[in-house]
Enzyme design. Structure first.
Site, PDB file in Angstrom:
ATOM      1  CB  CYS A 100      42.033  47.075  42.660  1.00 28.98           C
ATOM      2  SG  CYS A 100      40.851  46.614  43.940  1.00 28.98           S
ATOM      3  CD  GLU A 154      40.940  45.657  35.526  1.00 28.67           C
ATOM      4  OE1 GLU A 154      41.207  46.875  35.592  1.00 28.67           O
ATOM      5  OE2 GLU A 154      40.793  44.936  36.535  1.00 28.67           O
ATOM      6  CG  HIS A 198      38.910  46.875  38.917  1.00 31.00           C
ATOM      7  ND1 HIS A 198      39.965  45.986  38.963  1.00 31.00           N
ATOM      8  CD2 HIS A 198      38.409  46.925  40.179  1.00 31.00           C
ATOM      9  CE1 HIS A 198      40.092  45.509  40.194  1.00 31.00           C
ATOM     10  NE2 HIS A 198      39.169  46.071  40.953  1.00 31.00           N
TER      11      HIS A 198
END
Ligand SMILES: Nc1ncnc2c1ncn2[C@@H]1O[C@H](COP(=O)(O)OP(=O)(O)O)[C@@H](O)[C@H]1O
Ligand SMILES: [Mg+2]
Lengths: 228, 751, 76, 76
Positions: A86, A205, A203
């Site tokens: 990002c 994560e 993302h």
């Protein structure tokens, strides 16, 4: 493996990245402050999401001048794996470590939701654990994630198999409807020519635990950890 | 500035002759202009609650879990077990948002976040409760602009600082045209021993200023928030502040690091009334005095007078009282985070708030009286209005009982009414996933957040049906609390505490003050019954547009605990074949309903009546079957009644589910059966194998259980009622409900 | 004290949704003849002394604008 | 075909975090003498015919800028 997660002022996915990384066997993840100048002893580097320097002027435009970025460049030049997620992706583009740029979403709004991305394996450090054509459900959260590059650059990206992730629908079709932000060619993630620097808007994560509705992000970190 | 204190000057400061006399009494002399300014902000409604304090005292604030009570500090603190606690609170930024929606909303978010980390808590999530005028049609253009601006302002600030916005509510009604409501909620997490105090303790301790430089922002904003919104307020230019979420992120991290370092004696954010409020409140809380020098304050602009510096509302600033001898650590931390800071004064023992400009003393006021001796007004309340009709016959007098096509259309009109339609357009703009805690994403009855550091699941919701409150403020307020608790119960949570935001019109008008009093008493009574102490909140009065007062809106923010991940329950139907039950009966109350509003354009009748025992029994029963792992979904019936609730269960997740239900014979009209809003009701779905057990268990607990039908593979919602079989294509329902707001807002980006 | 304005505008080849939205809004508010609209940045810089031109060029090119997507011009 | 540029800039009294951040960054990249920096919008509008000035003024004031926090100027 020892992973550095860079903290710029305004990073806000730094903790999340460390958390996600630590959920893998044998991975050590530590913060590195943007004012530091060395990446000594790290095997991989992650530039996390957030709003470095408030994203003022342009996303990533100011962060790229942080002291640590010189070290990141050297690390990358030496072939070390670098992932920008990002805002991290935006910084890598601004820093010239990746081609192209990320501009305001076509719909003008910030978008936070799960999207489908299709994985192109191309034997890289970042997708080796996955299947070519495999579809991942991973969240995006950005206002300026529309990937832009001029025609030549796009041609090269395709020619060198540098496009690793494309926005797609459930069937894996990279349709306009499946493109959340108007990115050229539905591009969600790319590598550099040398295949050791990876930038992506989604993302991973945020997709590493069942609690959060998807574990599809793990394959990206697994690839990084277990190499190819 | 040697302006002398004429009656005009006093009046311009919103100070009455009586108040002025009181000021002279406190000082034993006439105030100078700067002192007058200081009194005017400290004694404004926003800071002193002079019109609402006697009412606020009615709230229950005690409880086994209460660690810091409402009013003691910036926000209350509630025990959640294992040495962990939460601090949470709601604040309004209504008037600034009316003038500049994007920045007004953004700075509102910044303010509430500071209130939370001032307590030593790490903010972990936010919510927001919004009200606008109708966004439909030509006339709605201004409201669309306000709506777009407010939402992107909240997104801008919350997304940038990295605190997920996981829930909230939005209603549209013309009583809010020109005076939108922007109530923002933030919750933070901390260890019991980490609670920070806003007291200036330790005589001789240095006082530090940290954060953004002071500019001429929002001069007299607190006073501004305490006046009617008129055409002229648009000229109130200086009242507009611009937020810098990036600065606040640095301030947040620096302050938490500072508190952890143990060198802080007291800390206080600079909210409304900035430096004035923080110096005098810390001194008053510490029973000490504070002396500061305006020449030492970091400034953004040149030539600022002490008056301007003291009254400035520049954002992203904090006042920190440091333990003497530890200044070096403090400097180190602020420099690490590139924050402007200065040592601006010290704690004294004389009880005065003293401000110097260089050597010259410009303000000298006894801090305690300034903070606590604001006049208290008990305004007259109008005599209670006559009750509105509640009997169906009267309410439906001129409304023909609808035939099948009319019923089909009615559900569509309800689902596509902006207040009921999906708010995805809103929450999609908020980063609700950062911090990896959003266990239930926006779009279900309550948001559920996993607080990793504490290994706890929190559920949170905001609620208020202002039509109910307009028709009967007391009952409406009770229902706001009940509905919040019901939403938490449906998610598998036990409520622990409440914050509230009281939004009303000008309290000098008896009918408005009556609404305030009735609402507070309703909230207080309900909070006692649900055993949820009020931890804090905010009062916003003078919500008037030229058109008149807003509908009374006592917004409730409620937080609950979920014992185990396995208990987390959402509203959407899960699998075909599951059995659908309605708990709490068919109901019959159609007064103040969204059916009357959305389908017949009428706001009328008494709201449904709340029966505490029935409500509480329902919540306990819901939690019981959830804990036993017996049910797959739970959703309460609210606006739009049974039919809307059913539709929401089938269309509110990515995978649309159909449902086939048969409603038992009833003496009521079909529209009443489908759309009445009687309280204490919920829809649950249960795997076929558990259906009998659940039915037995619930009836044994005295819950009125109706087996309505089952979830179907075929994406159709089919309702058989009074011999009619009405069916809707679930996809059609989904688009009427899901696309309405996005379509209305096409082309409005908000910034 | 010198004042310089650096204007940064998206390249014609880059899509500019903000420009498009602005054009739409302008038409709706009754302004006729509106054609293409592009929204860029205007950066007003005050200098205590006259700035080093070469350095300014460099900063405008490498920091204030991104050559991949934007053109810039310096005035004053 | 007429071309008009509307420049929208934050009022002097209003906080401009973007301008402040930009000033900092410019200093770091070695440009000396940088004072105050303000970052605003530059809106380039192409018109098929010469625009109605009064209307344009109105649009610039009410749509393109927010008089509460911004000033605007029209060129061309
Ligand atoms: N509606 C309310 N219910 C309960 N407590 C309230 C309410 N409104 C304000 N308070 C309490 O009064 C105190 C002062 O409120 P406020 O001025 O909003 O705090 P701040 O100065 O941080 O803005 C706070 O502790 C707040 O929680
Ligand atoms: Mg406060």
């Amino acid at each position: 493996m020892k992973v550095a997660v860079i903290r710029f002022p305004g990073s806000n996915c730094d903790q999340d990245c460390v958390l996600a990384l630590r959920s893998f066997e044998g991975v050590e993840a530590d913060f590195v402050w943007h004012k530091d100048t060395s990446l000594e002893g790290f095997d991989a580097v992650i530039l996390p999401g957030g709003f470095s320097y408030g994203d003022y002027l342009r996303c990533g435009a100011i962060a790229r001048f942080s002291p640590i970025m010189a070290a990141v460049k050297t690390f990358a030049a030496a072939g070390g794996p670098v992932i920008g997620i990002c805002n991290g992706f935006q910084i890598l583009c601004e820093a010239g470590l990746l081609p192209g740029a990320l501009v305001r979403n076509k719909g003008l709004h910030f978008i936070c939701e799960h999207v489908g991305v299709r994985m192109e394996r191309h034997g890289t450090k970042f997708t080796s654990a996955g299947l070519t054509g495999g579809i991942l459900r991973i969240p995006v959260a950005h206002g300026e994630g529309c990937y832009f590059a001029d025609e030549d650059t796009l041609r090269q990206l395709r020619a060198n198999d540098q496009i690793l992730l494309r926005y797609c629908d459930e069937q894996g079709r990279t349709t306009a409807a499946a493109n959340p932000n108007g990115s050229c060619d539905n591009i969600a993630g790319i590598t550099n020519k040398a295949r050791n620097v990876f930038g992506l808007m989604p993302h991973p994560e945020r997709a590493c635990g069942a609690l959060l509705g998807s574990t599809d992000g793990r394959v990206i970190f697994e690839s990084l950890i277990h190499g190819n | 500035m040697a302006t002398d204190i004429t009656p005009e000057v006093i009046e311009k400061h919103g100070i009455t002759p009586e108040e002025y006399a009181r000021i002279e009494g406190i000082l034993g002399r006439a105030p100078n202009l700067t002192e007058l300014g200081v009194f005017s902000v400290m004694w404004s409604e926003h800071c002193s609650y002079k019109n609402s304090k006697p009412e606020l005292r009615k709230f229950p604030t005690e409880g086994d879990r209460v660690l810091v009570k409402a009013g003691e500090e910036n926000a209350g603190v509630i025990d959640i077990g294992d040495g962990w606690a939460v601090a949470f609170k709601m604040e309004s930024h209504n008037h600034p948002s009316a003038i500049e929606p994007f920045q007004g909303a953004a700075t509102g978010v910044g303010g509430i976040i500071r209130d939370i980390f001032t307590m030593g808590a790490r903010p972990v999530f936010s919510m927001n409760s919004l009200r606008f005028g109708d966004i439909r049609g030509e006339a709605g253009a201004t409201n669309r602009r306000l709506f777009a601006g407010v939402v992107s302002g909240i997104a801008h600030y919350g997304n940038c600082i990295g605190i997920p916005t996981i829930g909230g509510e939005v209603y549209f009604d013309d009583s809010y045209a020109g005076n939108p409501l922007v109530n923002v909620f933030c919750l933070g997490i901390l260890r019991h021993e980490e609670i920070a105090r806003g007291a200036a303790s330790g005589v001789g301790n240095p006082v530090f200023y940290v954060g953004a430089e002071t500019g001429r922002d929002g001069l007299a904003g607190a006073a501004f928030a305490s006046r009617d919104l008129t055409e002229e307020s648009k000229e109130d230019r200086p009242a507009v502040q611009v937020g810098d979420p990036f600065r606040e992120k640095l301030l947040l991290e620096a302050c938490l690091e500072l508190l952890a370092s143990g060198c802080v004696a007291g800390i206080q954010d600079m909210g409304a009334a900035g430096l004035t409020c923080s110096t005098c409140e810390t001194a008053s809380r510490g029973g000490t005095g504070v002396e500061i020098d305006t020449e030492l304050v970091p400034k953004r602009e040149t030539g600022m007078t002490p008056y301007e510096i003291l009254l400035s509302e520049s954002q992203e600033r904090m006042l920190v009282i440091v333990k003497k001898g530890q200044e070096a650590t403090v400097r180190e931390i602020f420099e690490k985070w590139d924050l402007p800071y200065a040592e601006v004064g010290e704690v004294k023992d004389d009880g005065f708030m003293r401000v110097k400009e260089g050597g010259r003393t410009v303000v000298e006021i006894p801090a305690k009286q300034l903070a606590d001796d604001a006049p208290i007004y008990v305004r007259d309340a109008a005599p209670k209005p006559l009750p509105h009709p509640s009997d169906t016959a009267t309410l439906l007098e001129n409304i023909a009982s609808p035939d099948k096509p009319a019923l089909e259309a009615a559900l569509i009109s309800l689902l596509s009414h902006p207040s009921i339609a999906s708010k995805r357009w809103v929450w999609r703009q908020y980063d609700h996933m950062v911090r990896l805690g959003a266990a239930v994403l926006p779009g279900s009855d309550a948001a559920v957040f996993y607080v990793r550091e504490a290994d706890k699941f929190l559920a949170a919701t905001t609620d208020c049906n202002a039509i109910y409150c307009l028709q009967d403020p007391r009952e409406g307020a009770k229902i706001a609390v009940a509905e919040a608790a019901r939403n938490l119960a449906c998610s598998g949570a036990v409520p622990i505490a409440v914050t509230d935001n009281l939004n009303f019109g000008n309290p000098h008008r008896p009918e408005n003050f009556l609404q305030l009093r009735e609402s507070v008493e309703g909230l207080a009574e309900a909070c006692r019954r649900f055993e949820t102490p009020v931890t804090g909140g905010n009062v916003s009065l003078y919500n008037q547009s030229p058109a008149g007062a807003i509908d009374p809106t006592p917004t409730v923010g409620m937080v609950g605990l979920i014992a185990k991940a396995a208990h987390i329950t959402t509203q959407a139907f899960k699998d075909p074949g599951d059995v659908i039950f309605l708990l709490g009966g068919l109901g019959h109350e159609i007064g103040a309903s969204h059916y009357l509003l959305a389908v017949h354009g009428q706001k009328k009748g008494a709201p449904p009546a709340l029966d505490y025992d029935k409500e509480i029994a329902l919540h306990d029963a819901l939690r019981a079957v959830i804990r036993m792992g017996l049910i797959k979904s739970a959703h309460d019936c609210s606006e739009g009644g049974l039919a809307v609730a059913l539709a929401e269960c089938s269309i509110s997740s990515d995978v649309v589910q159909g449902a086939k239900v048969r409603i038992p014979a009833s003496s009521e009209r079909t529209d009443v059966i489908l759309f009445n809003e009687s309280q204490s009701r919920a829809l649950i779905s249960v795997g076929a194998k558990n259906a009998a057990a659940v039915e037995a268990l619930l009836s044994w607990r005295g819950i009125d259980v109706l087996r309505l039908g089952s979830v179907t593979k075929d994406p159709t919602l089919e309702i058989e009622v009074a011999g009619l079989t009405i069916s809707w294509d679930a996809q059609d329902l989904k688009s009427s409900w899901g696309d309405t707001i996005g379509d209305l807002m096409a082309g409005f980006s908000g910034n | 004290m010198a004042k310089v304005v650096v204007t940064v505008i998206p390249k014609p080849s880059v899509l500019d949704p903000q420009g498009a939205a602005t054009a739409e809004a302008m038409k709706h508010s009754g302004l006729t003849g509106v054609g293409r609209v592009r929204v860029g940045k205007s950066i007003e810089i005050e200098f205590d002394e006259a700035p080093d031109r070469a350095k300014l060029e460099e900063v405008a090119r490498d920091l204030l604008s991104n050559p991949v997507i934007e053109d810039y011009r310096i005035e004053g």
